[in-house]
Scaffold this active site. Structure first.
Site, mmCIF file in Angstrom:
data_model
loop_
_atom_site.group_PDB
_atom_site.id
_atom_site.type_symbol
_atom_site.label_atom_id
_atom_site.label_comp_id
_atom_site.label_asym_id
_atom_site.label_seq_id
_atom_site.Cartn_x
_atom_site.Cartn_y
_atom_site.Cartn_z
ATOM 1 N N ASP A 156 0.678 -1.279 0.154
ATOM 2 C CA ASP A 156 0.209 -0.123 0.015
ATOM 3 C C ASP A 156 0.808 1.338 0.046
ATOM 4 O O ASP A 156 1.741 1.349 0.722
ATOM 5 C CB ASP A 156 -0.996 0.153 1.158
ATOM 6 N N GLU A 169 1.431 0.210 -4.927
ATOM 7 C CA GLU A 169 1.175 1.513 -5.485
ATOM 8 C C GLU A 169 2.265 2.443 -5.527
ATOM 9 O O GLU A 169 3.171 2.799 -4.334
ATOM 10 C CB GLU A 169 0.192 2.123 -4.644
#
Ligand code: CA
Length: 640
Positions: free
Chosen positions: A326, A352
């Site tokens: 994340d 990400e």
């Protein structure tokens, strides 16, 4: 032999203190349990408390921990007797004040809501046959990722699951059969470590959260277990889930959220080592690159080591196959590379490649643009996603799928897997003006994920007057772009059953009525599941669609000259190892009218057109004058 043994002893002596530093917590044996915790230098006292239960009650024992002689940041206590089934907390004193009880940062078992560490014999949590459990051997180029949330997947009555919203749902035949039929070979499970926002003492009430609010990083979430009060239950059930998926040849990828914690003041980081794990701005305020109020400092030895050891722990103890980071862009690239090197090569790592705010770190962050500096790590491509569905900062703007011109080069960028390719004009790509991947397996191809609107909602919101037929056509074309991309394809769970979230774009705490999969949709829209599974089967059977090497892609994939809202390319299958088709033509037409592409005259087998996909062939087409028709709002795949 004796010399060898003494050598081993010396090596062990060197290694043990290091691993002790890295993984503090509790070491259990029936005779005694040894507790270790690391603090900052200026800690004054550490109290260890032993409890009968995971919540409430008075401590049955309180021990003053001793500073480790070798250094002044490690504290230890050995408690005699069999403590299995008991709970514990640490309480560290700084500036004359105890900061509050917590399980430390290295609890591997906890009581309800993760307030206290638990003493568990980990060996007894293994399901039968666990020692024979192996990670399925699937190369990165062959992966097909399926992102899912436990509760979304199995909570609705229509699914017919026994263990609704639980880890164990993924052991049920309905789940396994569905995943196998669809053909995905890796489930990416949304945060499944212990998080804060679901109260585990009230599981009889409907509660929902995605889980991006970490509490205990190295323990499964209690809300997904059948009994969060019994620490060994969540551990065992998590392993049963992994085992069932592995038996079906499906990898398990964990969504990890090391970039921030649920809060600062009450976090296990802050209670044990105040201000050590977080980045601060020059003015002394906490930096907020996560958008959640804080950001961790991966560049610090202790945080970096924590991340490395945590990832290794999930691989060793739970046989996890990969990690989705994340907000990976909050972490520094040195840490990401160290993690890559600390786990076996078959562990798939992606994330990400962005942050949700500016970070208080001046070195290189693990942003998408730095992917080429992180071999073996992939980043999500918002280029292909937004070129298809529309920009992330709007819910209603359309792009290629809605017939908006100017997105062609961004789609081509995604088709080649974000690598350098002579056929892509990078100056016209929406976000990246240069390739970011060395290899196509460093790019995740997708059109939707848990964030933002799902595909159906986005199409409804962005394409005026869309009919159900049009919606299905565009949905299937979008996933055809994804599934024929040289990057690693990624599906949001439920897209195969035309899921919607009633237009909610940020459903992180929305009720089940918004987030649940409606399994009856499989019967309502059978053509969607039929297409998805045929499309995935086509990809798997044809190496041309996942060459796995930038050189192969550059040599064998060339784009056709096309017009606005039409993208087409040719693959020379003869030069792709294992490929049985010679010339493959792929085209995507976002116009509401048919268009043509130019191909050499010949007879071609059509394997994908309109809402049909069948690798054995739908029909054949004999071209004259070098033209073949691509139907309106449709993908076309033909080969000879
Ligand atoms: Ca929890």
């Amino acid at each position: 032999m004796r010399q060898l043994l003494s050598l081993v002893a010396i090596i062990m002596a060197l290694l043990v203190p290091q691993s002790l530093t890295a993984r503090t917590g509790v070491t259990y044996s029936p005779g005694a349990s040894v507790f270790t915790i690391e603090t900052n230098n200026d800690a004054q006292q550490v109290k260890l408390r032993i409890y009968k239960d995971g919540l409430g009650g008075k401590p049955v024992k309180t021990v003053n921990m001793k500073r480790d002689k070798a250094g002044n940041t490690l504290w230890q206590a050995s408690v005699k007797g069999d403590l299995k089934g008991k709970f514990y907390t640490f309480d560290v004193k700084y500036d004359g004040k105890f900061r509050g009880e917590c399980p430390g940062i290295w609890a591997t078992a906890v009581g309800v809501n993760g307030k206290r560490g638990a003493i568990v014999d980990m060996g007894q949590t293994d399901p039968q046959g666990w020692s024979a459990d192996k990670r399925p051997a699937i190369a990165a180029k062959d992966l097909i990722l399926y992102e899912m949330h436990h509760r979304d997947f199995s909570i609705d009555e229509s699914g017919g699951f026994t263990y609704k919203g639980k880890f164990l749902a993924l052991t049920e035949p309905r789940a396994i059969e569905h995943l196998k039929t669809l053909g995905v070979n890796a489930v990416h499970i949304l945060p499944s470590f212990d998080y804060a926002s679901v109260d585990e003492t009230r599981l009889n009430e409907p509660q929902y959260n995605w889980g991006y609010d970490p509490v205990n990083y190295n323990v499964p979430e209690g809300g997904y277990s059948t009994d969060p009060y019994k620490p060994e239950v969540r551990i065992s059930e998590f392993k049963q889930m992994v085992q069932a998926l592995h038996k079906a040849g499906i990898k398990v990828i964990l969504d990890v959220v090391y970039n921030h914690t649920w809060n600062i003041d009450g976090s296990n980081f802050q209670l044990t080592r105040p201000d050590y794990f977080y980045r601060k701005n020059a003015d002394g305020t906490y930096s907020n690159g996560s958008g959640c109020g804080n950001e961790t400092a991966s560049e610090r030895d202790g945080m970096r080591q924590f991340m490395i050891e945590s990832v290794k722990y999930w691989v060793d103890e739970y046989h996890i196959d990969g990690f989705r980071f994340d907000l990976m862009g909050v972490h520094d690239i040195e840490t990401m590379n160290a993690i890559r090197n600390a786990v076996p090569q078959d562990i798939f790592i992606y994330g990400e490649g962005w942050s949700a705010g500016s970070c208080a770190y001046s070195g290189d962050l693990a942003m998408k643009a730095n992917t080429s500096k992180m071999p073996g790590i992939a980043a999500f491509s918002d280029e292909i996603r937004d070129a298809l569905r529309g920009p992330w900062d709007s819910n209603s703007k359309a792009a290629f799928l809605g017939g908006v011109k100017g997105n062609e080069e961004s789609i081509k960028f995604g088709i080649v897997g974000a690598i350098q390719h002579p056929g892509v004009d990078y100056s016209k790509v929406n976000y990246s003006k240069a390739p970011y991947a060395n290899e196509p397996t460093q790019m995740i191809a997708y059109v939707s994920c848990h964030d933002d609107m799902c595909l159906v909602d986005r199409l409804k919101a962005s394409v005026k007057g869309i009919t159900i037929d049009e919606l299905i056509r565009l949905d299937l074309m979008a996933q055809t772009v994804v599934m024929t991309s040289q990057g690693v394809p990624f599906l949001l769970s439920g897209e195969e059953m035309l899921r919607d979230k009633k237009g909610v774009h940020n459903s992180y705490e929305s009720p089940d009525s918004i987030n649940h999969l409606d399994w009856d949709n499989l019967e309502r829209y059978p053509q969607v599941m039929d297409y998805y599974k045929s499309l995935i089967a086509l990809r798997k059977a044809h190496p041309a669609f996942h060459m796995g090497s930038a050189d192969l892609v550059r040599r064998n994939l060339d784009f056709l000259p096309t017009e606005n809202c039409l993208v087409a390319y040719h693959i020379n299958g003869r030069n792709v190892p294992g490929e049985t088709w010679d010339d493959i033509y792929v085209a995507f037409n976002a116009h509401k009218r048919a268009r043509t592409i130019e191909v050499p005259d010949g007879t071609y087998t059509i394997v994908c057109r309109n809402i049909k996909c069948d690798q054995s062939g739908i029909s054949t087409v004999k071209t004259k004058g070098g033209k073949v028709t691509v139907p309106a709002q449709s993908a076309l795949i033909i080969h000879n």
